[in-house]
Motif scaffolding. Structure first.
Motif, short mmCIF file in Angstrom:
data_model
loop_
_atom_site.label_atom_id
_atom_site.label_comp_id
_atom_site.label_asym_id
_atom_site.label_seq_id
_atom_site.Cartn_x
_atom_site.Cartn_y
_atom_site.Cartn_z
N SER B 14 -2.64 42.55 54.74
CA SER B 14 -1.91 43.54 53.94
C SER B 14 -0.46 43.33 54.21
N LYS B 15 0.08 44.11 53.85
CA LYS B 15 1.61 44.10 53.83
C LYS B 15 2.05 44.16 55.01
N GLU B 16 1.08 45.44 55.85
CA GLU B 16 1.28 45.90 57.25
C GLU B 16 1.04 44.64 58.24
N GLU B 17 0.03 43.85 58.07
CA GLU B 17 -0.35 42.65 58.80
C GLU B 17 0.86 41.61 58.75
N LEU B 18 1.45 41.57 57.54
CA LEU B 18 2.28 40.50 57.32
C LEU B 18 3.77 40.66 57.94
N ALA B 19 3.90 42.05 58.14
CA ALA B 19 5.03 42.75 58.57
C ALA B 19 5.08 42.84 60.19
N LYS B 20 3.89 42.70 60.74
CA LYS B 20 3.73 42.78 62.16
C LYS B 20 3.84 41.29 62.80
N TYR B 21 3.10 40.39 61.85
CA TYR B 21 3.30 38.84 62.11
C TYR B 21 4.77 38.43 62.08
N ALA B 22 5.63 38.91 61.21
CA ALA B 22 7.01 38.52 60.96
C ALA B 22 7.66 38.95 62.27
N ILE B 23 7.49 39.92 62.91
CA ILE B 23 8.29 40.72 64.02
C ILE B 23 8.04 39.87 64.88
N LYS B 24 6.47 39.66 65.38
CA LYS B 24 5.98 38.74 66.68
C LYS B 24 6.74 37.23 66.46
N TYR B 25 6.53 36.73 65.17
CA TYR B 25 7.17 35.37 64.97
C TYR B 25 8.61 35.28 65.35
N SER B 26 9.72 36.30 64.92
CA SER B 26 11.15 36.08 64.93
C SER B 26 11.28 36.53 66.49
N THR B 27 10.51 37.46 67.06
CA THR B 27 10.70 37.80 68.47
C THR B 27 10.36 36.68 69.40
N ARG B 28 9.23 35.78 69.06
CA ARG B 28 8.73 34.82 69.81
C ARG B 28 9.94 33.69 69.87
N ILE B 29 10.64 33.49 68.91
CA ILE B 29 11.66 32.59 68.89
C ILE B 29 12.99 32.97 69.78
N VAL B 30 13.27 34.32 69.75
CA VAL B 30 14.62 34.64 70.48
C VAL B 30 14.07 34.63 71.99
N ALA B 31 12.64 34.79 72.13
CA ALA B 31 12.08 35.20 73.47
C ALA B 31 12.06 33.67 73.82
N SER B 32 11.71 32.50 73.42
CA SER B 32 11.49 31.53 74.02
C SER B 32 12.79 30.78 74.30
#
Lengths: 298, 161, 451
Positions: B14-32
Motif C-alpha cells: 500500500s501507499k502506507e507501507e511504501l511511506a514507512k519503508y521510505a522513512i526507515k530507509y532514509s533514516t538508516r542512511i543518516v544513522a549509519s
C-alpha cells in the motif's frame, strides 16, 4: 564420630554487620551450622576461648573467616595488642580455607575511604605473596555490605561436602555471584518497558533510571535468595547500591548518573547503543496497565 | 529512483507501507553515517562538524529523501501511526544522536541539559536548514554553510564552567 | 597494682585498665583502641551518601544512625528556610524501623552479651544459656531474627538499608504488609511473655513496685535471682544523672539531675578530646589513652540509655526499682529489659495509627546540592542511648560530620578531676568480674564509640 571442622571468625576493621547478618539466617539452618561446625572463636559470640592462645597453640583451623578490612597500622587498629595484619598472617598459616566475609574483608570496602590510614586492604592483598602462592585453596571472597547469611552458609556447606568451590574472577563463588541483583526483582516488568519510578516511595516503577539502582550491573543473589527470608531492597523500593562490586562505595549512590538525560552506565554487558535502542522502542509503546497503580486508591 | 509507480506497488502492499519503508530507509542512511562519526576517536566538537557536513552532503546528493521526510512524514503522521510509532522508524538515528550528546556531556564538552532541548537544538538546526535549501533561497552552495551551522550547534551545546 | 583485661562481646573490643588499692578499684580507664574514621570518610562526600555511609558505622544499630542522618539532612532544609514536608505515615515507618532495631538489640544483648557472664556467677546449671548451643541462646537469636523481618518488609533487608530519605521513606507498604509487621510484633510479645518476663505483657506493664520482681519468672527471674545473690543491685552506681535527647517513640526528651527533669538544649552538649587520640598526630601525647571522646552536658557527665529513658519518662516499675537500688548494674539491666515490653507495646500503637493512603515520600523542592551552605543536627534515641549527628554542608557536599554516640556518654573518658560515668560506676569494685559486669550493664558498642 568424626570431629567437626574447626571454624575461627576474626573481626578486623569492621562494623560487625556481617556477624549480625549471619545471625539473621534461618534458625534451623543456623542451628545446623553450629552443630556441623565447631566455631572455636568469635569475638562477639564465644566466651570460652582466647584468640592468642589459639594462635600460639598452632592448632589446625579448617575454616578461617575474616570480617573487616586489614591494616598493619596499629595507631588506628589493633586486636589484643597486635596488628590485625600480623594476626592474619599467623592464622593463615594454620588454616585450610580462608574466607573473606563481606566487602571490607574482600577488598577494603567502605574503610578504604579513610585516607589517613594508607594501609587498608582486603584479606587477599594483605597476605604475603609467597604465602599466597603456597596456599592449597584460593582465598574465597564473599563480597557484600553486609554479606547475606545464606552466602556464608552455602559456601561453608559446599566446602564441607565437596572440598572445593568454583570461583569467578573476583574469587567469589560462581554459583552465588553469577546472577545479577536485577534477576528476580518484582519491578522487572517496569524495567522491561522502561516505566521509571518518578520518585521514591512508590510500589510501581523501575529504580534504574532515576534512583541509582545498580541491580542490572551488580553480581549478587539478592532477588533470588531473599533477605531475612522475606524481601529485598529493590522490591521494597530501595535502590541497589552495588555493594558486592569492588567499586563500592561510589559517589551519589542514591541517584542515577546521567548526561543529558541519558544514563552513564548501562546494564552489564549491554552496549549503550543496544540499551538506547531498546529503551527507545519500549518507551514508544505506552502500556496503560504499567502506568496505573497496582492497588487503586480507595 | 527511476522506477514506475506501478512497479513500486509490486514491492509494497500500500501507499502506507511504501511511506514507512521510505522513512526507515532514509533514516538508516543518516544513522549509519552518524554511527561512523560516533565511532571516530575525535572530540565531540569535531564530530558535530563532520556529521553536519555529511548530513548536508546527503541532502545535496538526494534532496528528495529529505523532502519526503519534511513534507510527507511530518504532515501525515497518522499514516505512520501503525508500525512507525514514536521511536520505531527513526530509532537508529535518534540512538546515534543520544550517543553523541551523552559522550559530549561525559567529556565535559557539552553542558548538562534536558535531552529533548539538546536534541532539538541539533535536529532543528540541521532539519531547518535542509528545509531552506529545498526552498532554493540559499545564496551559496549548501556545503559552504556546513561549518557555520556546526559552529552554532556547538556553541549552543557547549560546556560552561 | 594495675590490671588490664581485654573485653570482647561489646561490638568490638576494649581494654579495661584497673588501678587497685587495698583490694578495691581506685581508678579505671576504658580504652577503645580502634578507629575507623567515619567523620573523615564523610568529608567531601555528597550529602545524600550519608544515608549509605552512616548505617555502616554499626552492624547492630545502623538504622539509628540512618534516622539521625535523615533528621540532620532534613534539619538542613529547616535551617535554610526551605519548606520540607514529611507525612505522618513516613514518620511512623521510620519510628517503627528504629523501634524494631532496638528490640532486636536488647534481646541479643541480654542473651549474648551479658547473661553468659551472669550465669557464670552461679554454680547452678544454667547451660541453656550457653552460647551457640544452649536452647535459650538459640531461641533468643531466633526470635530477634523474626522481629527483624518486620523491618525487612519496610526496608528491604536488615542489616544496612537506607530506606529513610529526606522527604519520607522509599517504601510503600500495603495493608497486608502492615498486618504482617504486626504479626511479627505479636510473635515477639509472646516470646517476651513466655521466656523473658514469665507474665502477660499487660500485667507486666502495670507493675509499679519492687515487690513485683518476685512475679518475674522465666529468664528475667533467673537474672534477678543471680543478681541478688551477687549484690549486683548494690554495685555499679554512678552519678545518677540522666539524659534523653529525643521525643521519638514516646520517650520524653529531657534530663534528670537529682529529682527534677528539665528540657534539653542541644547547644549545651560539648565534646572534649583531652584524653582522646588525635587522628592526624604522628605521636600521641602521653595522657591520651582512647579513641573515645569525652562528652558533657552543661559541663556535667550524664548517663544515657534505657534507664535514663525510663526515669525521665516516669515508667513506674523501673522508677520503683531505681528508688530502691539507685543506678546499680541491676537497675540498668532491668530498665533495658523493661524497655523491650514498652517498645513492643509502642510498636503496636504505631502500627495501628499508620494510614497507608498517605504518601510515603514527598520530593523536596530543592536538592541538597543547590543549598549553598548550612549546618544542622539530627538526634535519636538509639538502643544504647542518645545519638547525635551534626553536619555542615557546602554546595551539597559534606564539609564536616560529627557523631556522638551513647557509649561516648557512658564510657567516654572523664576529665582531669572527675571520672566518666562508667568509670565512676566501676571504681570501688572488689573483683575484676564485678567491674566487667558493671561495664556490660551499660550495653557497650565499641564500633560506634570510636566510629
Amino acid at each position: 564420630m568424626r570431629t567437626k571442622p574447626k571454624v575461627l571468625w576474626l573481626q578486623a576493621v569492621t562494623c560487625n554487620g556481617n556477624t549480625h547478618s549471619l545471625l539473621c539466617a534461618n534458625p534451623n539452618r543456623l542451628e545446623l551450622f553450629f552443630n556441623s561446625f565447631d566455631l572455636i572463636y568469635h569475638p562477639s559470640l564465644t566466651t570460652n576461648s582466647n584468640l592468642l592462645d589459639i594462635i600460639n597453640s598452632k592448632i589446625k583451623i579448617d575454616y578461617l573467616l575474616i570480617e573487616g578490612a586489614i591494616t598493619s597500622n596499629t595507631k588506628f587498629f589493633s586486636i589484643h595488642n597486635h596488628s590485625v595484619k600480623d594476626l592474619l598472617a599467623q592464622l593463615v598459616l594454620q588454616s585450610k580455607f580462608i574466607i573473606s566475609v563481606g566487602s571490607c574483608a574482600s577488598y577494603g570496602g567502605i574503610h578504604k575511604k579513610f585516607e589517613l590510614n594508607k594501609d587498608i586492604s582486603g584479606v587477599k592483598k594483605s597476605i604475603d605473596k609467597k604465602v599466597l602462592q603456597k596456599l592449597k585453596h584460593a582465598v574465597i571472597n564473599l563480597t557484600g555490605c553486609p554479606v547475606h547469611p545464606e552466602w556464608i552458609l552455602q559456601t561453608m556447606f559446599i566446602l564441607k561436602a565437596q572440598g572445593k568451590i568454583s570461583l569467578d574472577e573476583e574469587n567469589r563463588p560462581i554459583e552465588i555471584y553469577s546472577t545479577l541483583a536485577h534477576h528476580g526483582c518484582t519491578r522487572n516488568e517496569y524495567f522491561e518497558w522502561k516505566v521509571e519510578s518518578k520518585t521514591f516511595g512508590t510500589k510501581e516503577g523501575c529504580l534504574f533510571y532515576d534512583q541509582g539502582c545498580r541491580g542490572p550491573m551488580t553480581k549478587s543473589s539478592c532477588n533470588k535468595i531473599l533477605w531475612n527470608e522475606v524481601n529485598s531492597k529493590t522490591r521494597a523500593g530501595v535502590p541497589c547500591i552495588g555493594c558486592t562490586e569492588t567499586d563500592f562505595p561510589r559517589e551519589n549512590m542514591l541517584e542515577t548518573k546521567k548526561h543529558i538525560g541519558i544514563p552513564f552506565e548501562t546494564p552489564l554487558g549491554i552496549s549503550k547503543r543496544a540499551y538506547l535502542s531498546i529503551t527507545g522502542v519500549a518507551k514508544t509503546f505506552r502500556i496503560d496497565r504499567l502506568r496505573t497503580k497496582l492497588i487503586p486508591d480507595e | 529512483m527511476k522506477m514506475s509507480v506501478g512497479n513500486m506497488y509490486n514491492y509494497f502492499s500500500s501507499k502506507e507501507e511504501l511511506a514507512k519503508y521510505a522513512i526507515k530507509y532514509s533514516t538508516r542512511i543518516v544513522a549509519s553515517e552518524l554511527r561512523e562519526v560516533n565511532n571516530m576517536k575525535i572530540s565531540s566538537k569535531e564530530k558535530i562538524f563532520i556529521f553536519t557536513r555529511r548530513y548536508f552532503e546527503n541532502v545535496k546528493k538526494s534532496p528528495e529523501i529529505v523532502e519526503y521526510f519534511l513534507r510527507v512524514y511530518l504532515s501525515n503522521r497518522e499514516v505512520f501511526s501503525n508500525g512507525c510509532e514514536g521511536f520505531l522508524c527513526v530509532g537508529d538515528f535518534v540512538t546515534e544522536v543520544m550517543i553523541l550528546l551523552e559522550e559530549g556531556a561525559t567529556n565535559q564538552e557539552f553542558r548538562e541539559q534536558d535531552f529533548f532541548t539538546a536534541f532539538s537544538m541539533f535536529m532543528g538546526a540541521l532539519g531547518g536548514f535542509a528545509f531552506l535549501s529545498g526552498e532554493n533561497v540559499l545564496e551559496k552552495d549548501l556545503l559552504e554553510y556546513s561549518d557555520g551551522i556546526a559552529e552554532n550547534i556547538y556553541r549552543a551545546l557547549k560546556y560552561e564552567d | 597494682m594495675k590490671t588490664v583485661d581485654i573485653i570482647e562481646r561489646i561490638e568490638g573490643e576494649a581494654h579495661l585498665k584497673l588501678d587497685w588499692k587495698d583490694g578495691i578499684v581506685s581508678n579505671s580507664q576504658i580504652k577503645f583502641l580502634n578507629f575507623r574514621g567515619f567523620e573523615y570518610i564523610l568529608e567531601g562526600k555528597p550529602a545524600l551518601d550519608a544515608l549509605v555511609y552512616t548505617p555502616r558505622i554499626c552492624g547492630i544499630c545502623g538504622q539509628a544512625h540512618l534516622l539521625a542522618a535523615v533528621n540532620a539532612l532534613e534539619n538542613i532544609y529547616e535551617n535554610a528556610n526551605i519548606k520540607l514536608e514529611v507525612t505522618q505515615k513516613a514518620k511512623l515507618l521510620r519510628e517503627l524501623g528504629l523501634a524494631i532495631e532496638i528490640i532486636d538489640s536488647h534481646i541479643k544483648w541480654f542473651y549474648m552479651f551479658i547473661m553468659p557472664d551472669i550465669v557464670s556467677l552461679s554454680s547452678s546449671d544454667y547451660s541453656q544459656y550457653n552460647p551457640l548451643k544452649g536452647s535459650k541462646w538459640l531461641r533468643a537469636n531466633h526470635k530477634a531474627g523474626e522481629v527483624l523481618k518486620a523491618l525487612a518488609i519496610i526496608g528491604g533487608q536488615w542489616p544496612h538499608t537506607s530506606y529513610m530519605v529526606p522527604g519520607g521513606v522509599m517504601s510503600d507498604p500495603t495493608l497486608i504488609d502492615i498486618a504482617t509487621i504486626e504479626n511479627y510484633i505479636d510473635q515477639t510479645i509472646m516470646y517476651y511473655e513466655d521466656n523473658i518476663i514469665g507474665e502477660s505483657l499487660d500485667n507486666y506493664l502495670s507493675f509499679n513496685s519492687v515487690s513485683s520482681i518476685d512475679n518475674l519468672k522465666a529468664d528475667l527471674g533467673d537474672f534477678s535471682k543471680i543478681s541478688f545473690e551477687n549484690n549486683l543491685n548494690n554495685i555499679g552506681r554512678s552519678y545518677d544523672r540522666h539524659l534523653v535527647i529525643s521525643d521519638m517513640l514516646g520517650f520524653k526528651s529531657g534530663k534528670l539531675k537529682h529529682i527534677n527533669t528539665s528540657k534539653i538544649n542541644i547547644n549545651k552538649i560539648k565534646e572534649f578530646d583531652e584524653y582522646t587520640f588525635n587522628a592526624k598526630a604522628k605521636k600521641q601525647q602521653a595522657k591520651k589513652y582512647t579513641w573515645a571522646k569525652t562528652v558533657k552536658y552543661d559541663n556535667d557527665f550524664y548517663e544515657t540509655g534505657p534507664l535514663s529513658r525510663a526515669l525521665v519518662n516516669n515508667r513506674k516499675f523501673i522508677k520503683a526499682i531505681h528508688k530502691e537500688f539507685k543506678d546499680s548494674a541491676y537497675t540498668r539491666v532491668m530498665a533495658r529489659m523493661d524497655e523491650l515490653g514498652f517498645l513492643l507495646n509502642k510498636c503496636k500503637k504505631i502500627i495501628r495509627s499508620i494510614n497507608i493512603s498517605e504518601d510515603s515520600f514527598i520530593k523536596p523542592e530543592i536538592k541538597l546540592k543547590d543549598i549553598e551552605s548550612a549546618t544542622a543536627y539530627g538526634s535519636v534515641e538509639a538502643a544504647r542511648g542518645a545519638l547525635l549527628h551534626t553536619v555542615e554542608i557546602q554546595n551539597g557536599k559534606i564539609k564536616k560530620y560529627d557523631v556522638t554516640t551513647p557509649t561516648v556518654w557512658n564510657l567516654g573518658p572523664g576529665d582531669d578531676v572527675t571520672p566518666g560515668v562508667a568509670q565512676k560506676a566501676i571504681n570501688g569494685s572488689t573483683t575484676t568480674k564485678e567491674a566487667k559486669i558493671i561495664l556490660r550493664s551499660f550495653d557497650v558498642c565499641s564500633v560506634c564509640t570510636t566510629h
